[in-house]
Design a protein around this motif. Structure first.
Motif, PDB file in Angstrom:
ATOM      1  N   ARG A 247       0.832  -1.192   0.000  1.00 33.65           N
ATOM      2  CA  ARG A 247       0.000   0.000   0.000  1.00 33.65           C
ATOM      3  C   ARG A 247       0.873   1.251   0.000  1.00 33.65           C
ATOM      4  O   ARG A 247       2.046   1.209   0.398  1.00 33.65           O
ATOM      5  CB  ARG A 247      -0.912   0.036   1.232  1.00 33.65           C
ATOM      6  N   GLU A 248       0.275   2.359  -0.422  1.00 36.86           N
ATOM      7  CA  GLU A 248       0.931   3.658  -0.351  1.00 36.86           C
ATOM      8  C   GLU A 248       0.528   4.397   0.921  1.00 36.86           C
ATOM      9  O   GLU A 248       1.341   5.068   1.544  1.00 36.86           O
ATOM     10  CB  GLU A 248       0.564   4.508  -1.572  1.00 36.86           C
ATOM     11  N   ILE A 249      -0.732   4.242   1.305  1.00 34.53           N
ATOM     12  CA  ILE A 249      -1.261   4.850   2.518  1.00 34.53           C
ATOM     13  C   ILE A 249      -1.667   3.733   3.467  1.00 34.53           C
ATOM     14  O   ILE A 249      -2.290   2.747   3.067  1.00 34.53           O
ATOM     15  CB  ILE A 249      -2.477   5.753   2.200  1.00 34.53           C
ATOM     16  N   ALA A 250      -1.285   3.870   4.738  1.00 39.84           N
ATOM     17  CA  ALA A 250      -1.612   2.842   5.731  1.00 39.84           C
ATOM     18  C   ALA A 250      -3.119   2.602   5.771  1.00 39.84           C
ATOM     19  O   ALA A 250      -3.915   3.548   5.703  1.00 39.84           O
ATOM     20  CB  ALA A 250      -1.106   3.274   7.101  1.00 39.84           C
ATOM     21  N   LEU A 251      -3.507   1.343   5.882  1.00 45.41           N
ATOM     22  CA  LEU A 251      -4.926   0.988   5.865  1.00 45.41           C
ATOM     23  C   LEU A 251      -5.724   1.701   6.945  1.00 45.41           C
ATOM     24  O   LEU A 251      -6.805   2.236   6.651  1.00 45.41           O
ATOM     25  CB  LEU A 251      -5.081  -0.533   6.001  1.00 45.41           C
ATOM     26  N   PRO A 252      -5.270   1.751   8.217  1.00 41.63           N
ATOM     27  CA  PRO A 252      -6.082   2.456   9.217  1.00 41.63           C
ATOM     28  C   PRO A 252      -6.289   3.934   8.869  1.00 41.63           C
ATOM     29  O   PRO A 252      -7.373   4.478   9.120  1.00 41.63           O
ATOM     30  CB  PRO A 252      -5.263   2.295  10.509  1.00 41.63           C
ATOM     31  N   ILE A 253      -5.259   4.569   8.303  1.00 45.19           N
ATOM     32  CA  ILE A 253      -5.405   5.986   7.948  1.00 45.19           C
ATOM     33  C   ILE A 253      -6.425   6.142   6.830  1.00 45.19           C
ATOM     34  O   ILE A 253      -7.351   6.950   6.913  1.00 45.19           O
ATOM     35  CB  ILE A 253      -4.042   6.578   7.543  1.00 45.19           C
ATOM     36  N   GLU A 254      -6.278   5.365   5.760  1.00 46.20           N
ATOM     37  CA  GLU A 254      -7.199   5.499   4.630  1.00 46.20           C
ATOM     38  C   GLU A 254      -8.629   5.128   5.030  1.00 46.20           C
ATOM     39  O   GLU A 254      -9.585   5.846   4.688  1.00 46.20           O
ATOM     40  CB  GLU A 254      -6.746   4.618   3.462  1.00 46.20           C
ATOM     41  N   ALA A 255      -8.778   4.020   5.734  1.00 40.95           N
ATOM     42  CA  ALA A 255     -10.120   3.574   6.102  1.00 40.95           C
ATOM     43  C   ALA A 255     -10.818   4.594   6.995  1.00 40.95           C
ATOM     44  O   ALA A 255     -11.991   4.930   6.776  1.00 40.95           O
ATOM     45  CB  ALA A 255     -10.041   2.217   6.802  1.00 40.95           C
ATOM     46  N   CYS A 256     -10.100   5.097   7.999  1.00 36.94           N
ATOM     47  CA  CYS A 256     -10.712   6.068   8.915  1.00 36.94           C
ATOM     48  C   CYS A 256     -11.030   7.373   8.190  1.00 36.94           C
ATOM     49  O   CYS A 256     -12.090   7.975   8.411  1.00 36.94           O
ATOM     50  CB  CYS A 256      -9.784   6.323  10.098  1.00 36.94           C
ATOM     51  N   VAL A 257     -10.142   7.833   7.329  1.00 37.97           N
ATOM     52  CA  VAL A 257     -10.387   9.062   6.587  1.00 37.97           C
ATOM     53  C   VAL A 257     -11.608   8.906   5.687  1.00 37.97           C
ATOM     54  O   VAL A 257     -12.471   9.789   5.608  1.00 37.97           O
ATOM     55  CB  VAL A 257      -9.137   9.458   5.777  1.00 37.97           C
ATOM     56  N   MET A 258     -11.703   7.791   4.983  1.00 34.96           N
ATOM     57  CA  MET A 258     -12.832   7.585   4.078  1.00 34.96           C
ATOM     58  C   MET A 258     -14.156   7.529   4.852  1.00 34.96           C
ATOM     59  O   MET A 258     -15.174   8.071   4.397  1.00 34.96           O
ATOM     60  CB  MET A 258     -12.636   6.299   3.278  1.00 34.96           C
ATOM     61  N   MET A 259     -14.152   6.899   6.013  1.00 35.34           N
ATOM     62  CA  MET A 259     -15.386   6.844   6.806  1.00 35.34           C
ATOM     63  C   MET A 259     -15.748   8.217   7.350  1.00 35.34           C
ATOM     64  O   MET A 259     -16.921   8.591   7.390  1.00 35.34           O
ATOM     65  CB  MET A 259     -15.224   5.823   7.943  1.00 35.34           C
ATOM     66  N   LEU A 260     -14.740   8.969   7.786  1.00 34.58           N
ATOM     67  CA  LEU A 260     -15.013  10.301   8.314  1.00 34.58           C
ATOM     68  C   LEU A 260     -15.471  11.252   7.206  1.00 34.58           C
ATOM     69  O   LEU A 260     -16.308  12.125   7.439  1.00 34.58           O
ATOM     70  CB  LEU A 260     -13.769  10.847   9.014  1.00 34.58           C
ATOM     71  N   LEU A 261     -14.911  11.113   6.016  1.00 35.06           N
ATOM     72  CA  LEU A 261     -15.368  11.937   4.900  1.00 35.06           C
ATOM     73  C   LEU A 261     -16.842  11.673   4.609  1.00 35.06           C
ATOM     74  O   LEU A 261     -17.571  12.577   4.177  1.00 35.06           O
ATOM     75  CB  LEU A 261     -14.529  11.640   3.656  1.00 35.06           C
ATOM     76  N   GLU A 262     -17.271  10.470   4.877  1.00 33.27           N
ATOM     77  CA  GLU A 262     -18.651  10.099   4.566  1.00 33.27           C
ATOM     78  C   GLU A 262     -19.626  10.572   5.641  1.00 33.27           C
ATOM     79  O   GLU A 262     -20.697  11.098   5.330  1.00 33.27           O
ATOM     80  CB  GLU A 262     -18.746   8.578   4.407  1.00 33.27           C
ATOM     81  N   THR A 263     -19.242  10.404   6.919  1.00 32.14           N
ATOM     82  CA  THR A 263     -20.234  10.649   7.977  1.00 32.14           C
ATOM     83  C   THR A 263     -19.745  11.534   9.108  1.00 32.14           C
ATOM     84  O   THR A 263     -20.524  11.826  10.021  1.00 32.14           O
ATOM     85  CB  THR A 263     -20.677   9.307   8.587  1.00 32.14           C
ATOM     86  N   GLY A 264     -18.487  11.955   9.099  1.00 34.51           N
ATOM     87  CA  GLY A 264     -17.984  12.648  10.286  1.00 34.51           C
ATOM     88  C   GLY A 264     -17.599  14.097  10.100  1.00 34.51           C
ATOM     89  O   GLY A 264     -17.162  14.740  11.063  1.00 34.51           O
ATOM     90  N   MET A 265     -17.754  14.655   8.911  1.00 33.30           N
ATOM     91  CA  MET A 265     -17.245  16.005   8.671  1.00 33.30           C
ATOM     92  C   MET A 265     -18.022  17.072   9.453  1.00 33.30           C
ATOM     93  O   MET A 265     -17.465  18.121   9.782  1.00 33.30           O
ATOM     94  CB  MET A 265     -17.288  16.326   7.174  1.00 33.30           C
ATOM     95  N   LYS A 266     -19.251  16.828   9.778  1.00 37.52           N
ATOM     96  CA  LYS A 266     -20.061  17.801  10.503  1.00 37.52           C
ATOM     97  C   LYS A 266     -20.269  17.394  11.962  1.00 37.52           C
ATOM     98  O   LYS A 266     -21.111  17.979  12.657  1.00 37.52           O
ATOM     99  CB  LYS A 266     -21.416  17.980   9.812  1.00 37.52           C
ATOM    100  N   GLU A 267     -19.493  16.414  12.415  1.00 35.05           N
ATOM    101  CA  GLU A 267     -19.627  15.935  13.786  1.00 35.05           C
ATOM    102  C   GLU A 267     -18.880  16.867  14.728  1.00 35.05           C
ATOM    103  O   GLU A 267     -17.673  17.085  14.601  1.00 35.05           O
ATOM    104  CB  GLU A 267     -19.089  14.518  13.910  1.00 35.05           C
ATOM    105  N   GLU A 268     -19.568  17.431  15.682  1.00 29.84           N
ATOM    106  CA  GLU A 268     -18.951  18.383  16.600  1.00 29.84           C
ATOM    107  C   GLU A 268     -17.967  17.671  17.537  1.00 29.84           C
ATOM    108  O   GLU A 268     -18.251  16.607  18.085  1.00 29.84           O
ATOM    109  CB  GLU A 268     -20.026  19.086  17.427  1.00 29.84           C
ATOM    110  N   GLY A 269     -16.803  18.281  17.694  1.00 28.99           N
ATOM    111  CA  GLY A 269     -15.804  17.742  18.619  1.00 28.99           C
ATOM    112  C   GLY A 269     -15.098  16.501  18.117  1.00 28.99           C
ATOM    113  O   GLY A 269     -14.598  15.701  18.923  1.00 28.99           O
ATOM    114  N   LEU A 270     -15.025  16.320  16.804  1.00 28.81           N
ATOM    115  CA  LEU A 270     -14.340  15.155  16.254  1.00 28.81           C
ATOM    116  C   LEU A 270     -12.873  15.164  16.685  1.00 28.81           C
ATOM    117  O   LEU A 270     -12.223  16.209  16.668  1.00 28.81           O
ATOM    118  CB  LEU A 270     -14.442  15.167  14.728  1.00 28.81           C
ATOM    119  N   PHE A 271     -12.344  14.010  17.060  1.00 29.33           N
ATOM    120  CA  PHE A 271     -10.990  13.816  17.597  1.00 29.33           C
ATOM    121  C   PHE A 271     -10.865  14.315  19.038  1.00 29.33           C
ATOM    122  O   PHE A 271      -9.837  14.087  19.667  1.00 29.33           O
ATOM    123  CB  PHE A 271      -9.917  14.523  16.748  1.00 29.33           C
TER     124      PHE A 271
END
Length: 538
Positions: free
Chosen positions: A254-278
Motif C-alpha cells: 500500500r501507499e497509505i496505511a490501511l487504518p489511515i485510509e479507512a478512517c479518513v474515508m469513513m469520516l469523509l462520509e459521515t464525520g465532517m459535521k460531527e462536533e468535537g471530532l478527535f
C-alpha cells in the motif's frame, strides 16, 4: 600332635581373614549392582520410544512423531491459504526431524549405555556373587571331608583306619575344588576392579550422547526456523496497529496505511459535521472492535460509519501506537527549531523544508492526513474543529520526543511546540502539498460527494525555498502574504487565563483533553489582520 595343631590354627586365621575380605567385596559388589540396576531403570523410564523394537516401529511410537503427524494433518485440513495451516505444516515437518534425531539418540543410549549397565547389573556381578556362594559351599565340603579324615586317623577302629586313605583322597579333591573356585573368583574380582573405569565411563557417555543429541536437534531447528520466518513474514495479513509504518506498507503493498485510509474515508462520509471530532472520546468496546477489524485488513466496516467518534479514536490510536511517530524521531529537533522561528513567513518556509526531509512513506501519509484535516476545517463552524483545535488534540499523536516517560508526560512536554507546527501546516495545506489527493487510494471505498478543498491562498505568489524567484535567482526567498493567526497561550492542567495583550475583543478559552491531560487554550485575536493585498518579502 603339636605340629598339626599349629597348622590348624594357621588355616583358621587364613579362613577368618579371607572371610572378612570376601564379606567386604561382596558388600561392594551388591552396592554396585543396586545402583547400576536403579540407574538402568530410571534411564529406561526417560526414553520415549519402545525399548528393543525395530527402527520403524520405534519411530512411530514416539510422542514427537504423533505430534508432527497431527500438526501436518491439521495444516492440510486448513490449507495453504491459512497462515495457521501453513505454519502447522512447516512446524510439523520440523517436529518430524526432531523425532528422527530423538530416535537415533535413544538407539545410541540403548546400545552404548543401557545394554552395558544391564550386563553389569544382571549378569557380570551376579556371576561373581554366584562364584562367591559356590566357593563358600566348596569350603564347607572341604571342612567336612577334613573332619572325617582327621577322625579316622585318630580312631582305633580297624574299619575306620582302613578308610583313612579314601578320606584323604576325598579331602584332597575337595581342597582342589576350593582352590580352583577361589582362583576363578579372584580372577573375576580382579577383572571387575580393572574394568571399574569402563563402568564409570558409561555415565560420562550418557552426558556426551545427550549433548550430541541436543546439538543435532538445535542444528535442525536453526535450519528450519529461518525458512519458517520467511514464510511467516511473506504473509500479507498482519496487525497494522503497533507495526512500523514502512513494514506495514511493504507487507500490504500500500501507499497509505490501511487504518489511515479507512478512517479518513469513513469520516469523509459521515464525520465532517460531527462536533468535537478527535476531541470527544468514543466507547471503549466500539473502538476496540474497530481496531481489531482494521488489524484484519477487512473492508467490511459499514457498521462503524454511524460512529465517527470511534473512527476518529481509531485513527488517533493508530498514530499513537506507531513505534516511531509519523513525523519521525530523527526530525524532531528540526521541527522544534522551525516552530521557534519568530517571523511567520520564515517559519512557514522552515516547516516546509523540514516536511520535505520526511522519508517518502512518512511524507505520503502525512500529506494524505493533512489534506484531510484541511478539508475537515472547512466545516469548523459546525464541527468546532479549527486548525488550532485539531493541532491541540491530534498533534501529540503525530510528533513526540524519543524520551522515557508516559504518553501523557511526553504529550505535555511537546504539546506547545507541536501545536505551533501542525496548525500552520493545516492552515496552508495546499501550499505545503499543492496537488490534489485521491483519498480513495486503494479503491476499496466509495468516494463521498464532497467539494474539493479550496486553495486557501489562491492567486497568491508563493515560492518555496530553493525555487526560482521573479528574477530567476534560485536563492531568492519566496514572497507571501502575511497570514495572521491568533496568539496562543497554553497552560497544562492550570485552567487559568494568562496575561494577554490588550485586544479589541474578549479572550476565548477552551478546555481540551490530549493524552489524558487537560490543556487550556486561550485565544486572543490580534488587533487587526493585515490587508489581503499585503505581501511580506523575506
Amino acid at each position: 600332635m603339636k605340629k598339626q595343631f599349629n597348622r590348624m590354627r594357621q588355616l583358621a586365621n587364613q579362613t577368618v581373614g579371607r572371610w572378612e575380605s570376601d564379606c567386604f567385596n561382596q558388600m561392594r559388589l551388591e552396592l554396585v549392582r543396586t545402583v547400576s540396576h536403579n540407574t538402568h531403570k530410571k534411564l529406561v523410564s526417560c526414553l520415549q520410544g519402545q525399548l528393543g523394537s525395530d527402527t520403524e516401529k520405534r519411530h512411530k511410537k514416539l510422542p514427537l512423531t504423533a505430534l508432527s503427524q497431527s500438526m501436518q494433518e491439521g495444516g492440510g485440513q486448513l490449507g495453504d491459504e491459512s497462515l495457521i495451516g501453513k505454519m502447522m505444516d512447516l512446524c510439523g515437518e520440523a517436529e518430524s526431524r526432531l523425532a528422527s534425531e530423538l530416535m537415533q539418540h535413544e538407539r545410541q543410549i540403548e546400545k552404548e549405555i543401557l545394554e552395558p549397565l544391564n550386563q553389569l547389573a544382571e549378569v557380570d556381578i551376579p556371576n561373581i556373587l554366584k562364584q562367591r556362594r559356590q566357593l563358600a559351599k566348596l569350603v564347607l565340603d572341604y571342612d567336612s571331608a577334613k573332619t572325617r579324615w582327621y577322625q579316622a586317623t585318630k580312631s582305633t577302629n580297624q574299619a575306620m583306619a582302613s578308610k583313612v586313605d579314601s578320606l584323604k583322597d576325598e579331602m584332597d579333591e575337595a581342597l582342589n575344588k576350593v582352590e580352583m573356585c577361589k582362583d576363578q573368583l579372584s580372577a573375576d574380582l580382579y577383572n571387575f576392579a580393572s574394568k571399574e573405569g569402563d563402568y564409570a565411563r558409561y555415565y560420562v557417555m550418557l552426558l556426551e550422547a545427550q549433548a550430541d543429541y541436543h546439538r543435532r536437534s538445535l542444528a535442525a531447528l536453526e535450519a528450519a526456523i529461518p525458512a519458517i520466518h520467511i514464510q511467516q513474514d511473506s504473509w500479507m495479513e498482519k496487525p497494522a496497529f503497533g507495526t512500523a509504518l514502512e513494514e506495514h506498507l511493504k507487507r500490504s503493498n500500500r501507499e497509505i496505511a490501511l487504518p489511515i485510509e479507512a478512517c479518513v474515508m469513513m469520516l469523509l462520509e459521515t464525520g465532517m459535521k460531527e462536533e468535537g471530532l478527535f476531541r470527544i472520546a468514543a466507547g471503549a468496546s466500539k473502538l476496540k472492535k474497530l481496531k481489531a477489524a482494521l488489524d484484519c485488513s477487512t473492508s467490511q466496516l459499514e457498521e462503524f460509519y454511524s460512529d465517527p467518534h470511534a473512527v476518529a479514536g481509531a485513527l488517533k490510536s493508530y498514530l499513537r501506537e506507531l513505534p516511531e511517530p509519523l513525523m519521525t524521531f530523527s526530525l524532531y529537533d528540526e521541527w522544534i527549531q522551525a516552530s521557534n522561528v519568530s517571523d511567520p513567513d520564515k517559519r512557514l518556509q522552515a516547516l516546509w523544508v523540514t516536511c520535505d526531509h520526511l522519508p517518502k512513506a512518512n511524507k505520503a501519509n502525512f500529506r494524505y492526513l493533512v489534506k484531510f484535516l484541511a478539508r475537515l476545517t472547512q466545516e469548523s463552524e459546525v464541527n468546532k474543529m479549527t486548525p488550532s483545535n485539531i493541532a491541540i488534540v491530534l498533534g501529540p499523536n503525530l510528533l513526540w520526543a524519543k524520551t522515557e516517560g508516559t504518553l501523557a508526560e511526553m504529550a505535555a512536554a511537546t504539546t506547545v511546540h507541536v501545536v505551533a507546527i501542525i496548525e500552520p501546516i493545516i492552515q496552508h495545506a495546499d501550499w505545503f502539498f499543492p496537488d490534489e489527493v485521491d483519498f480513495n487510494v486503494s479503491g476499496m471505498f466509495s468516494m463521498p460527494s464532497h467539494p474539493p478543498t479550496p486553495d486557501l491562498d489562491h492567486g497568491l505568489d508563493r515560492k518555496r525555498p530553493g525555487s526560482l524567484g521573479q528574477d530567476g535567482d534560485s536563492h531568492t526567498p519566496r514572497k507571501d502574504r502575511y497570514l495572521s493567526r491568533p496568539n496562543l497561550s497554553l497552560s497544562l492542567s492550570r485552567p487559568k487565563t494568562l496575561s494577554r495583550q490588550e485586544s479589541r475583543g474578549p479572550a476565548v478559552s477552551a478546555l481540551y483533553v490530549v493524552a489524558d491531560e487537560s490543556i487550556t487554550v486561550t485565544e486572543t485575536p490580534t488587533e487587526e489582520p493585515p490587508s489581503p493585498g499585503f505581501k511580506a518579502v523575506l
